[in-house]
Design a protein around this motif. Structure first.
Motif, PDB file in Angstrom:
ATOM      1  N   ARG A  18     -26.129  -2.955 -40.221  1.00 14.87           N
ATOM      2  CA  ARG A  18     -27.492  -2.156 -40.060  1.00 14.87           C
ATOM      3  C   ARG A  18     -28.220  -2.422 -41.297  1.00 14.87           C
ATOM      4  N   ILE A  19     -28.050  -3.473 -42.067  1.00 11.59           N
ATOM      5  CA  ILE A  19     -29.014  -3.661 -43.056  1.00 11.59           C
ATOM      6  C   ILE A  19     -30.264  -4.400 -42.700  1.00 11.59           C
ATOM      7  N   PRO A  20     -31.564  -3.849 -43.178  1.00 11.76           N
ATOM      8  CA  PRO A  20     -32.761  -3.944 -42.738  1.00 11.76           C
ATOM      9  C   PRO A  20     -32.915  -5.365 -42.840  1.00 11.76           C
ATOM     10  N   ASN A  21     -33.776  -5.929 -41.922  1.00  9.99           N
ATOM     11  CA  ASN A  21     -34.137  -7.313 -41.579  1.00  9.99           C
ATOM     12  C   ASN A  21     -35.068  -7.766 -42.939  1.00  9.99           C
ATOM     13  N   VAL A  22     -35.662  -6.963 -43.483  1.00  8.48           N
ATOM     14  CA  VAL A  22     -36.352  -7.473 -44.730  1.00  8.48           C
ATOM     15  C   VAL A  22     -35.574  -7.510 -45.828  1.00  8.48           C
ATOM     16  N   GLU A  23     -34.230  -6.905 -45.991  1.00  6.06           N
ATOM     17  CA  GLU A  23     -33.150  -7.251 -46.915  1.00  6.06           C
ATOM     18  C   GLU A  23     -32.404  -8.371 -46.819  1.00  6.06           C
ATOM     19  N   VAL A  24     -32.332  -8.524 -45.526  1.00  3.82           N
ATOM     20  CA  VAL A  24     -31.758  -9.932 -45.211  1.00  3.82           C
ATOM     21  C   VAL A  24     -32.643 -11.121 -45.701  1.00  3.82           C
ATOM     22  N   ARG A  26     -34.824 -10.960 -47.990  1.00  4.16           N
ATOM     23  CA  ARG A  26     -35.045 -11.169 -49.488  1.00  4.16           C
ATOM     24  C   ARG A  26     -33.722 -11.735 -49.988  1.00  4.16           C
ATOM     25  N   GLN A  27     -32.542 -11.453 -49.476  1.00  2.00           N
ATOM     26  CA  GLN A  27     -31.340 -12.208 -49.765  1.00  2.00           C
ATOM     27  C   GLN A  27     -31.194 -13.700 -49.520  1.00  2.00           C
ATOM     28  N   VAL A  28     -31.901 -14.305 -48.405  1.00  2.00           N
ATOM     29  CA  VAL A  28     -31.910 -15.483 -48.150  1.00  2.00           C
ATOM     30  C   VAL A  28     -33.011 -16.213 -48.484  1.00  2.00           C
ATOM     31  N   GLU A  29     -34.054 -15.334 -49.248  1.00  5.23           N
ATOM     32  CA  GLU A  29     -35.150 -16.035 -49.395  1.00  5.23           C
ATOM     33  C   GLU A  29     -36.144 -16.787 -48.467  1.00  5.23           C
ATOM     34  N   MET A  30     -36.310 -15.850 -47.456  1.00 11.11           N
ATOM     35  CA  MET A  30     -37.260 -16.457 -46.396  1.00 11.11           C
ATOM     36  C   MET A  30     -38.162 -15.223 -45.721  1.00 11.11           C
ATOM     37  N   ALA A  31     -39.001 -15.380 -44.918  1.00 12.02           N
ATOM     38  CA  ALA A  31     -39.916 -14.463 -44.225  1.00 12.02           C
ATOM     39  C   ALA A  31     -39.084 -13.690 -43.244  1.00 12.02           C
ATOM     40  N   PRO A  32     -39.321 -12.406 -43.209  1.00  6.54           N
ATOM     41  CA  PRO A  32     -38.610 -11.334 -42.407  1.00  6.54           C
ATOM     42  C   PRO A  32     -38.801 -11.821 -40.789  1.00  6.54           C
ATOM     43  N   SER A  33     -40.043 -12.559 -40.609  1.00 11.58           N
ATOM     44  CA  SER A  33     -40.343 -12.884 -39.127  1.00 11.58           C
ATOM     45  C   SER A  33     -39.153 -13.991 -38.772  1.00 11.58           C
ATOM     46  N   ALA A  34     -39.078 -15.220 -40.008  1.00 10.15           N
ATOM     47  CA  ALA A  34     -38.256 -16.280 -39.879  1.00 10.15           C
ATOM     48  C   ALA A  34     -36.827 -15.805 -39.554  1.00 10.15           C
ATOM     49  N   VAL A  35     -36.236 -14.834 -40.220  1.00  7.69           N
ATOM     50  CA  VAL A  35     -35.057 -14.282 -40.152  1.00  7.69           C
ATOM     51  C   VAL A  35     -34.516 -13.810 -39.057  1.00  7.69           C
ATOM     52  N   LEU A  36     -35.822 -12.799 -38.424  1.00  4.68           N
ATOM     53  CA  LEU A  36     -35.461 -12.215 -37.271  1.00  4.68           C
ATOM     54  C   LEU A  36     -35.331 -13.335 -36.166  1.00  4.68           C
ATOM     55  N   GLU A  37     -36.273 -14.256 -36.034  1.00  5.18           N
ATOM     56  CA  GLU A  37     -36.051 -15.480 -35.101  1.00  5.18           C
ATOM     57  C   GLU A  37     -34.663 -15.924 -35.335  1.00  5.18           C
TER      58      GLU A  37
END
Length: 151
Positions: A18-24, A26-37
């Motif tokens: 349930r970690i917010p996408n924004v936090e993921v 931040r941890q992987v140093e990528m844009a939230p949209s790129a992480v979501l994809e």
């Protein structure tokens, strides 16, 4: 093959789904949209089977864990038997195993009286079942569905 970033994302999600996408992000140093994809791609590719909430078994009076070896008449896997075992609500896992021509079943119940009733009324009545052998758990030190991710 998964790259280092995808592996890191999977490790993070496995730790806390349930970690917010924004936090993921931040941890992987990528844009939230790129992480979501990436997460959507990992889901499509079958690396992520789904998301599940782990409930506290004690709050639902499901303290007792038991493992039951189920011996069957037929030699080899008999899918209808595995499916019948899996349909029992208290059963958490069903594995076809080598060595005893049968299945290893994990279930959670309130107590040994409920365990006995399930064996007698739900497992023993399955046509292919010849016998059962039950091991009850006294203390659990680790229980998880997580898998080790290397990389």
């Amino acid at each position: 093959m998964l790259d280092e970033t995808s592996l890191k994302i999977l490790k993070i999600l496995q730790e806390k789904a349930r970690i917010p996408n924004v936090e993921v992000a931040r941890q992987v140093e990528m844009a939230p949209s790129a992480v979501l994809e990436r997460i959507r791609k990992l889901e499509r590719q079958g690396f992520i089977d789904g998301y599940e909430v782990r409930l506290n078994p004690e709050r639902f009076d499901r303290r007792q864990i038991a493992f039951i070896e189920v011996q069957t008449r037929s030699v080899g896997d008999h899918p209808p038997t595995g499916q019948q075992l899996a349909a029992i609500p208290e059963v958490q896992e069903v594995h076809y195993v080598a060595g005893h021509d049968g299945y290893l079943v994990k279930l959670r119940v309130a107590d040994t009286a409920e365990l006995a009733a399930i064996i007698r009324e739900k497992i023993a009545i399955i046509n292919e079942v010849v016998s059962t052998r039950t091991t009850t758990v006294l203390q659990t030190y680790k229980e998880t569905a997580r898998i080790p991710i290397r990389g």
